[in-house]
Scaffold this motif. Structure first.
Motif, PDB file in Angstrom:
ATOM      1  N   SER A  31     -21.135  39.496   5.727  1.00 53.26           N
ATOM      2  CA  SER A  31     -20.946  37.915   6.142  1.00 53.26           C
ATOM      3  C   SER A  31     -20.902  39.176   8.392  1.00 53.26           C
ATOM      4  O   SER A  31     -21.090  38.279   8.823  1.00 53.26           O
ATOM      5  CB  SER A  31     -19.211  38.345   6.318  1.00 53.26           C
ATOM      6  OG  SER A  31     -19.139  37.670   5.282  1.00 53.26           O
ATOM      7  N   THR A  41     -21.447  32.035   8.316  1.00 52.10           N
ATOM      8  CA  THR A  41     -20.422  31.830   7.442  1.00 52.10           C
ATOM      9  C   THR A  41     -19.914  33.246   7.237  1.00 52.10           C
ATOM     10  O   THR A  41     -20.195  33.422   6.517  1.00 52.10           O
ATOM     11  CB  THR A  41     -20.114  30.490   6.370  1.00 52.10           C
ATOM     12  OG1 THR A  41     -21.497  29.719   6.556  1.00 52.10           O
ATOM     13  CG2 THR A  41     -19.125  29.989   5.921  1.00 52.10           C
ATOM     14  N   TYR A  43     -17.639  34.750   5.045  1.00 53.11           N
ATOM     15  CA  TYR A  43     -17.364  34.130   3.265  1.00 53.11           C
ATOM     16  C   TYR A  43     -16.128  34.988   3.186  1.00 53.11           C
ATOM     17  O   TYR A  43     -15.508  34.665   2.364  1.00 53.11           O
ATOM     18  CB  TYR A  43     -18.664  34.897   2.942  1.00 53.11           C
ATOM     19  CG  TYR A  43     -19.849  33.811   3.015  1.00 53.11           C
ATOM     20  CD1 TYR A  43     -20.267  32.861   2.594  1.00 53.11           C
ATOM     21  CD2 TYR A  43     -21.303  34.759   3.578  1.00 53.11           C
ATOM     22  CE1 TYR A  43     -21.343  32.097   3.000  1.00 53.11           C
ATOM     23  CE2 TYR A  43     -22.735  33.929   3.966  1.00 53.11           C
ATOM     24  CZ  TYR A  43     -22.306  32.736   2.925  1.00 53.11           C
ATOM     25  OH  TYR A  43     -23.308  31.820   3.340  1.00 53.11           O
ATOM     26  N   LYS A  46     -12.884  33.493   4.047  1.00 56.18           N
ATOM     27  CA  LYS A  46     -14.009  32.247   3.108  1.00 56.18           C
ATOM     28  C   LYS A  46     -12.700  32.504   1.645  1.00 56.18           C
ATOM     29  O   LYS A  46     -11.903  32.162   1.051  1.00 56.18           O
ATOM     30  CB  LYS A  46     -14.222  31.897   2.867  1.00 56.18           C
ATOM     31  CG  LYS A  46     -14.875  30.726   3.541  1.00 56.18           C
ATOM     32  CD  LYS A  46     -15.195  28.941   3.343  1.00 56.18           C
ATOM     33  CE  LYS A  46     -15.821  28.502   4.643  1.00 56.18           C
ATOM     34  NZ  LYS A  46     -16.474  27.292   4.077  1.00 56.18           N
ATOM     35  N   GLN A  47     -12.878  33.993   1.311  1.00 50.36           N
ATOM     36  CA  GLN A  47     -13.433  34.555  -0.487  1.00 50.36           C
ATOM     37  C   GLN A  47     -11.520  35.006  -0.155  1.00 50.36           C
ATOM     38  O   GLN A  47     -11.227  34.937  -1.744  1.00 50.36           O
ATOM     39  CB  GLN A  47     -14.224  35.604  -0.244  1.00 50.36           C
ATOM     40  CG  GLN A  47     -14.504  36.432  -2.466  1.00 50.36           C
ATOM     41  CD  GLN A  47     -14.957  35.472  -2.623  1.00 50.36           C
ATOM     42  OE1 GLN A  47     -14.969  34.218  -2.919  1.00 50.36           O
ATOM     43  NE2 GLN A  47     -15.303  36.264  -3.662  1.00 50.36           N
ATOM     44  N   TRP A  50      -9.751  31.697  -1.192  1.00 48.92           N
ATOM     45  CA  TRP A  50      -9.776  31.745  -2.473  1.00 48.92           C
ATOM     46  C   TRP A  50      -9.409  33.052  -3.218  1.00 48.92           C
ATOM     47  O   TRP A  50      -8.584  32.362  -4.641  1.00 48.92           O
ATOM     48  CB  TRP A  50     -11.672  32.179  -3.050  1.00 48.92           C
ATOM     49  CG  TRP A  50     -11.685  30.149  -2.222  1.00 48.92           C
ATOM     50  CD1 TRP A  50     -13.312  31.037  -1.648  1.00 48.92           C
ATOM     51  CD2 TRP A  50     -11.696  29.210  -3.018  1.00 48.92           C
ATOM     52  NE1 TRP A  50     -13.596  29.115  -1.692  1.00 48.92           N
ATOM     53  CE2 TRP A  50     -12.914  28.334  -1.757  1.00 48.92           C
ATOM     54  CE3 TRP A  50     -10.991  28.115  -3.871  1.00 48.92           C
ATOM     55  CZ2 TRP A  50     -12.613  27.164  -1.988  1.00 48.92           C
ATOM     56  CZ3 TRP A  50     -10.901  26.834  -3.586  1.00 48.92           C
ATOM     57  CH2 TRP A  50     -11.562  26.465  -2.829  1.00 48.92           C
ATOM     58  N   TYR A 382     -19.281  35.576  -4.077  1.00 44.50           N
ATOM     59  CA  TYR A 382     -18.539  34.687  -3.177  1.00 44.50           C
ATOM     60  C   TYR A 382     -19.002  32.808  -3.750  1.00 44.50           C
ATOM     61  O   TYR A 382     -19.650  32.763  -5.006  1.00 44.50           O
ATOM     62  CB  TYR A 382     -19.288  34.840  -1.833  1.00 44.50           C
ATOM     63  CG  TYR A 382     -18.617  33.145  -1.127  1.00 44.50           C
ATOM     64  CD1 TYR A 382     -17.843  33.184  -0.758  1.00 44.50           C
ATOM     65  CD2 TYR A 382     -19.715  31.964  -1.161  1.00 44.50           C
ATOM     66  CE1 TYR A 382     -16.543  32.260   0.192  1.00 44.50           C
ATOM     67  CE2 TYR A 382     -19.200  31.138  -0.420  1.00 44.50           C
ATOM     68  CZ  TYR A 382     -17.714  30.740   0.257  1.00 44.50           C
ATOM     69  OH  TYR A 382     -17.363  29.360   0.784  1.00 44.50           O
TER      70      TYR A 382
END
Lengths: 407, 612
Positions: A31, A41, A43, A46-47, A50, A382
């Motif tokens: 990233s 982005t 990542y 975001k991950q 998640w 990802y």
């Protein structure tokens, strides 16, 4: 609650945590590559979200009564088939395939969930009435559970994911009692498909088949049926090949010889090997991998993320990751052997197979042993759909381990 | 049993992966490390700044200005980029494609030098739509003072295949001197390229510097100081404006060239960058051949200036005594041919000094026959005719000094006549000399036999350390000529200026010597020559003026030489134009009063006749 934690399998949890951390490190590194780190982005963040969602789901699954999982098997299968059909009509296209369904701000891949749903459905089917998969009727019905989603996914087209269903079927049926000799007869047509690119290997495989059939003294009907089936498969291969999309054909061709097009499609394999190999023994250091940081490594947050680990953490890091996977899978098989409930046991083996298949295909591709298929690396690549499915599956394993003495 | 099959399969597959890890990261680690370095580290060439050129007194003549060259990288460029670049720089796309095919896939190909700043700005703004394009800074020559210097400085251009063979350290696309001084001193003033290493990303964008010990800083070229005096060069340029020919002045004590001018010339700034085909065609098709350096690239018949060689040969070989008198009736008969002296009514009886002063053809025809071809050839060679002077210019013409064997080869043995030999003695016929050789010749005479090799380079200065390095000057002595011969010849030359054919070159207050020449040639009017030196007693400057098809040497070239010499001494503070004006006014006044006297005498005579 305390009781619950006593029943958790720490080996599984530790290896999972290790892999998640490794994945986050790699994503953090990717990233922040290139000039415009902020522009790409993030990542990593975001991950992280998640993973938090995944952990909640995982512990939820761990916590629920295991019979709920059994009960949910067929409904889940129905739902996932519905979504697989739906994706045909409302699917979002990515890289020439309709795989995604958009739901508000999120998009997900129904095929990821279909893997688990199919496994649960097959296991339940085999569990009900202690069915013997060696019985042709049972075998064919069980196979149908795999074939329907397989066909829906292969037409997306997503060759990699559809292969998961084929790969999952074998160990699951074997674990459910399918004899090795029958397993051989099932695998044979697929070997023939691969072998019949060359006439000589085709003949060789046919000879092996005939010897096998005679040695095991199978009935004449079986012999004749298998013989002709395999010949038909061999003849069908060129037709199948022509049915592959050009990019799929290319991937296979280029896997066989990446140097034919070093700047084109072979680029990915070469760059992946260069990044991985240049890591050396100790790696170039976190966020110090030139191939990753300068974006020579393609698809570095998804398909080729293990090359990031290989480059920045070296042989040591790569072996650590591999060991964590091994530990996790090994523990999975162990759980499958110790649980008393047959449904649970079959599902556990299926989960191990799914995770193992993804792991081997992805890492094999990264290090240039296998063709580029686009399968994500569990817990590390990802991607929300894949991560959540995998963590839910670990949740199921934890659940089954907790309930290992129950029938 | 079943679980062992699964454990076994899992272990086996993971072992294969681990082995491949080992294979890539341990066994072949160095291979992949190298590949990764090739991937991400790019060598950037840094072009050196070419040395400046100054005149003798440090006047800046040429320096450099920033400029940019445009490159395409074959592997990254697209058809669209080629099209856009083709439109932008006005080069057919097919030609660019051809160049790209010739180069390696990753090697940048220079498609244009010295791109306009507007175009470059446009490219920079649209760089994302133009994959494979890049530009490099490459200083270009900037001419501050260029009057009359085009031929001297020469031009720059991209290295060609022969030069690549000669300079293995250079690469295709490098800029080297192509002609004249830029070429001769290329090694000294070119400097050497530097290399630095940068990190690039997969898109080829520079993302950072690499600090490694392989970085080489570019070394600027040395500054070149010339022996030229720019003031005199510019003055000579104005004197020769509109004429075709050459003007050379040289320091007789060092051989350093003060002025080296060939006219017509051209705008050197237009030929040292990107040459437009229009300008090129125009220069090539110009009937006056401005690209031709008349100073040393073409040979001319020397005409009467060459009588000096015949005179020296005759005296030094003892063929005639200095007092030998011959008669000039205005014509001379050789075999069945009658040749004429330039003075139709003839010079009457002359000795050698008189023949030099008046440039009598008939005297030298007879002298030529007495000397013979071999002695003539020997003395021509002795004064370095027929060979290059070795000045730091390119394509120097050695001229031509015919010999017996030459004539035998060209005309056949015994088929050539004595008339040809007589012709050579007056500097006509096959003999060809360059103005530079004539300058060298007159300088040797002024020095009574000492030859200082003509040269343009004065010193090199390192721009970083300021260290100066004088360029060596070579000197030799012409052996075997008696001092008394020089006495006589030089005295004759003094008389040429002092009332002879070269009178118009005369300085007032400073004595000088010279010789005119009016050379017949097949291209039209005679070539006008003048060679000379000053001061007579203590020579320091030699001069040669040639005006192609200019007419008579005494009428056309001598005044130019005179004007130049005056300026030379004026700059030295030794010439007084005011004095000259006064002397000329006095002479004019005397002439006027004489005329008045004459007129009144006439009137007196007429009156007395009328009275009768």
């Amino acid at each position: 609650m305390f009781q619950l934690f006593k029943k958790i399998d720490y080996l599984l949890l530790i290896s999972l945590t290790g892999l998640l951390v490794m994945g986050l490190l790699a994503l953090y590194s990717t990233s922040h590559t290139g000039n415009g780190g902020g522009g790409t982005t993030n990542y990593f963040l975001k991950q992280l979200v998640w993973i938090l969602i995944g952990l909640v789901l995982m512990f939820s699954v761990f916590w629920i009564p295991h019979k709920w999982i059994y009960a949910a098997a067929f409904p889940l299968y129905g739902i996932s088939l519905f979504f697989l059909v739906l994706v045909i009509f409302v699917g979002k296209t990515g890289q020439g395939a309709e795989r995604w369904i958009q739901m508000g701000p999120l998009s997900f891949q129904p095929s990821e969930f279909a893997k688990l749903a199919t496994l649960l459905a097959v296991a339940r089917f085999l569990y009900q009435g202690e069915k013997d998969p060696n019985q042709p009727v049972n075998f064919i019905l069980a196979a149908l559970f795999f074939v329907v989603p397989f066909l829906l996914i292969i037409r997306q087209p997503d060759l990699g994911t559809s292969m998961v269903f084929a790969a999952m079927a074998l160990p699951v049926l074997y674990w459910a009692g399918l004899k090795l000799s029958n397993l051989f007869l099932i695998i044979m047509p697929f070997l023939i498909i691969l072998g019949s690119f060359k006439f000589l290997t085709f003949l060789l495989l046919m000879a092996v088949l005939v010897i096998f059939l005679v040695y095991y003294k199978r009935s004449q009907l079986v012999i004749i049926a298998n013989f002709f089936l395999n010949i038909a498969m061999g003849l069908l291969t060129p037709v199948l090949w022509n049915h592959l999309k050009p990019y799929q054909q290319n991937r296979i061709k280029i896997f066989l010889n990446p140097e034919v097009d070093p700047r084109g499609a072979g680029y990915q394999i070469i760059q992946s090997k260069v990044a991985f190999g240049s890591g050396g023994g100790m790696g170039k250091g976190f966020m110090e991998g030139s191939q990753t940081q300068l974006r020579f490594l393609p698809e570095q947050h998804t398909d080729f993320i293990y090359a990031v680990i290989g480059e920045e953490f070296g042989f040591l890091g790569a072996m650590l990751g591999l060991s964590l996977f091994f530990l996790l899978l090994f523990r999975g098989i162990q759980i499958a052997t110790i649980v008393r409930n047959r449904f649970n046991s079959i599902v556990a083996i299926g989960i191990v197979t799914i995770i193992a298949f993804h792991t081997v295909i992805n890492i094999g591709m990264t290090v240039g042993l296998l063709p580029v298929t686009g399968l994500p690396l569990p817990f590390i690549s990802y991607g929300g759909s894949s991560l959540i499915t995998n963590m839910v599956m670990i949740g199921i394993l934890l659940n089954f381990n907790k309930n290992r003495y129950e029938y | 049993m079943k679980k062992y099959v699964l454990y076994g399969t899992l272990t086996a597959i993971f072992l294969i992966l681990a082995l491949q890890f080992f294979n890539l990261q341990i066994s072949q680690s160095s291979l992949y490390t190298e590949k990764s370095l090739e991937n991400s580290v790019k060598m950037v060439t840094q072009f050196p700044v070419r040395g400046n050129i100054y005149d003798h007194d440090g006047r800046l003549i040429v320096d450099n200005r920033p400029a940019f060259s445009l490159y395409l990288i074959p592997v990254e460029t697209t058809e669209r980029t080629i099209q856009i670049v083709s439109d932008l720089i006005d080069i057919p796309a097919a030609e660019i494609r051809k160049e790209l095919r010739k180069a390696g896939r990753f090697q940048p190909v220079k498609v244009m030098r010295q791109v306009d700043i507007e175009k470059l700005t446009w490219i920079q703004e649209n760089i994302t739509d133009l994959p494979g394009i890049e530009w490099k800074s490459e200083p270009k020559r900037h001419y501050i003072r260029d009057s009359g210097l085009a031929h001297l400085l020469g031009t720059l251009g991209e290295i060609d295949e022969h030069e690549l063979d000669a300079y293995p350290q250079l690469e295709p696309g490098d800029i080297v001197g192509k002609k004249a001084l830029e070429r001769t001193f290329d090694d000294e003033i070119r400097g050497s390229k530097g290399y630095r290493f940068v990190n690039v990303d997969a898109a080829g964008r520079v993302v950072g510097q690499v600090t490694n010990n392989k970085t080489i800083r570019p070394e600027p070229g040395k500054h070149l100081y010339l022996t030229i005096d720019f003031r005199l060069q510019a003055y000579a340029d104005s004197l020769m404006e509109g004429k075709r020919g050459a003007l050379i002045a040289m320091n007789t004590r060092t051989g350093g060239i003060l002025t080296l001018l060939s006219k017509p010339d051209y705008d050197v700034s237009k030929l040292s960058g990107v040459i437009s085909s229009e300008i090129w065609d125009h220069l090539l098709n110009d009937p006056h051949h401005p690209l031709y350096d008349r100073v040393c690239q073409s040979g001319y018949p020397p005409g009467s200036t060459y009588k000096l060689v015949a005179a020296i040969a005759a005296l030094n070989e003892g063929i005639i005594s200095p007092y030998r008198k011959m008669n000039c009736p205005g014509y001379f008969v050789i075999g069945r041919k009658t040749v004429r002296c330039w003075k139709a009514e003839g010079h009457g009886t002359l000795d050698l000094e008189g023949a030099i002063k008046n440039s009598c053809n008939v005297y030298f025809y007879q002298l030529g026959l007495l000397i013979g071809l071999d002695a003539w050839n020997k003395y021509s060679k002795l004064f370095h005719f027929g060979q290059r002077t070795g000045i730091e210019l390119t394509n120097e013409n050695p001229g031509l000094v015919p010999s017996t064997s030459y004539y035998n080869r060209v005309y056949g043995e015994g088929k050539w006549t004595k008339g040809m030999l007589a012709n050579l003695a007056i500097g006509q016929g096959e003999i060809l000399v360059t103005p530079l050789q004539m300058t060298q010749f007159v300088s040797i005479l002024a020095n009574r036999g000492i030859l200082h090799k003509p040269h343009l380079g004065y010193k090199l200065v390192d721009p970083l350390t300021g260290r100066e390095e004088e360029l060596p000057a070579e000197s030799t002595k012409i052996e075997g000529i008696r001092s008394s011969v020089y006495d006589l010849i030089l005295e004759g030359m003094r008389e040429v200026v002092d009332g002879g054919t070269g009178g118009l070159s005369r300085l007032y207050g400073i004595s000088s010597a010279g010789k005119t020449g009016t050379a017949q040639n097949p291209h039209g009017k005679d070539h006008a020559w003048f060679i000379g030196y000053a001061p007579f007693e203590n020579p320091e400057i030699a001069i040669c003026v040639l005006v192609e098809n200019g007419g008579s040497g005494g009428g056309v070239s001598a005044p130019i030489a005179g004007a130049y010499l005056k300026k030379y001494f004026y700059y030295k503070g030794e010439y007084d134009y005011e004095l000259e004006r006064k002397i000329l006014a006095a002479i004019a006044a005397r002439r006027d009063s004489l005329k008045a006297l004459n007129d009144s005498l006439q009137t007196l005579v007429i009156d007395s006749t009328a009275q009768n």
